[in-house]
Design a protein around this motif. Sequence first.
Motif, PDB file in Angstrom:
ATOM      1  N   ILE A 106       0.808  -1.225  -0.054  1.00 51.56           N
ATOM      2  CA  ILE A 106      -0.270  -0.245  -0.004  1.00 51.56           C
ATOM      3  C   ILE A 106       0.687   0.798   0.311  1.00 51.56           C
ATOM      4  N   ASP A 107       2.152   1.132   0.887  1.00 52.82           N
ATOM      5  CA  ASP A 107       3.072   1.967   0.691  1.00 52.82           C
ATOM      6  C   ASP A 107       3.733   2.343  -0.845  1.00 52.82           C
ATOM      7  N   ILE A 108       3.920   1.154  -1.060  1.00 53.47           N
ATOM      8  CA  ILE A 108       3.900   1.626  -3.134  1.00 53.47           C
ATOM      9  C   ILE A 108       3.296   2.137  -3.916  1.00 53.47           C
ATOM     10  N   LEU A 109       1.788   1.585  -3.010  1.00 54.24           N
ATOM     11  CA  LEU A 109       0.884   1.945  -4.055  1.00 54.24           C
ATOM     12  C   LEU A 109       0.605   3.809  -4.397  1.00 54.24           C
ATOM     13  N   LYS A 110       1.089   4.451  -2.565  1.00 54.22           N
ATOM     14  CA  LYS A 110       0.593   5.996  -2.435  1.00 54.22           C
ATOM     15  C   LYS A 110       1.725   6.295  -3.116  1.00 54.22           C
ATOM     16  N   GLU A 111       2.823   6.080  -2.635  1.00 55.34           N
ATOM     17  CA  GLU A 111       4.642   6.514  -3.574  1.00 55.34           C
ATOM     18  C   GLU A 111       4.382   6.976  -5.106  1.00 55.34           C
ATOM     19  N   ALA A 112       3.190   5.833  -5.157  1.00 55.74           N
ATOM     20  CA  ALA A 112       3.060   6.145  -7.141  1.00 55.74           C
ATOM     21  C   ALA A 112       2.147   7.032  -7.569  1.00 55.74           C
ATOM     22  N   VAL A 113       0.857   7.624  -6.677  1.00 51.61           N
ATOM     23  CA  VAL A 113       0.554   7.496  -6.851  1.00 51.61           C
ATOM     24  C   VAL A 113       0.561   9.220  -6.683  1.00 51.61           C
ATOM     25  N   LEU A 114       1.325   9.746  -5.643  1.00 54.17           N
ATOM     26  CA  LEU A 114       2.097  10.676  -5.317  1.00 54.17           C
ATOM     27  C   LEU A 114       2.492  11.436  -5.950  1.00 54.17           C
ATOM     28  N   ARG A 115       3.771  10.539  -6.995  1.00 58.75           N
ATOM     29  CA  ARG A 115       4.580  11.035  -7.677  1.00 58.75           C
ATOM     30  C   ARG A 115       4.138  11.025  -9.593  1.00 58.75           C
ATOM     31  N   THR A 116       3.159  10.512  -9.462  1.00 60.89           N
ATOM     32  CA  THR A 116       2.796  10.318 -11.519  1.00 60.89           C
ATOM     33  C   THR A 116       1.423  11.911 -10.944  1.00 60.89           C
ATOM     34  N   GLY A 117       0.831  11.482  -9.658  1.00 64.10           N
ATOM     35  CA  GLY A 117      -0.884  12.734  -9.795  1.00 64.10           C
ATOM     36  C   GLY A 117      -1.640  12.192 -11.101  1.00 64.10           C
ATOM     37  N   CYS A 118      -1.623  10.859 -11.188  1.00 63.72           N
ATOM     38  CA  CYS A 118      -1.873   9.779 -11.591  1.00 63.72           C
ATOM     39  C   CYS A 118      -3.606   9.866 -11.257  1.00 63.72           C
TER      40      CYS A 118
END
Length: 198
Positions: free
Chosen positions: A59-71
Amino acid sequence: MTAALAELNGTITALDWVHIAARKSGAIRLTPIEAAPEPRNLRRIKNEVARQWKVVPLIDILKEAVLRTGCLAQVSAAAGSGHLSAEVLAERLMLVIYAYGTNCGIAQVVSGGHPHTEEELRYVRRRYLVPEVARTIAVAIANATFAARETGLWGQSTTAVASDSTHFRAWDQNLFTEWHSRYGTGVRTGSSGLVLAA
């Protein structure tokens, strides 16, 4: 062509790792390839990664991907505006994506330490996580991944690895462009969007 096929037929029957059974429909069996020895420094690399970063929850990896990409910024535009704030919508979307991505389901995710109910997550799933939105999120993450890829380190290879260590071909270094027998669809992704082909 006849000569080439005859040469192929003669070569195959001479190989000791190929066996063709005498059946009407034919049955070809290949001897499994012996496992390659583990690279000398692989275990040291694994230990160093574990020492520096320990275990990182998915879930932390998913959150990091969301924050970095703004998807998730385009989700409201694709699904229409609603009464949820951007922060609450992002949290619920991440929980739903995590539920489906890990195959544990929404009911299991609800038991985590967060204030969102099962009904709220199912509402977000129905209202916002429609196929068009899922494609938009996938394209944003894929494009960000390829933009950040260090070709000096990873090279220009067209072979990708799935999360279960399955190797498969990926055109234009695109993880979302492939036909796979397990998933049953061909997916082609790019900056302009994602197209599914049955």
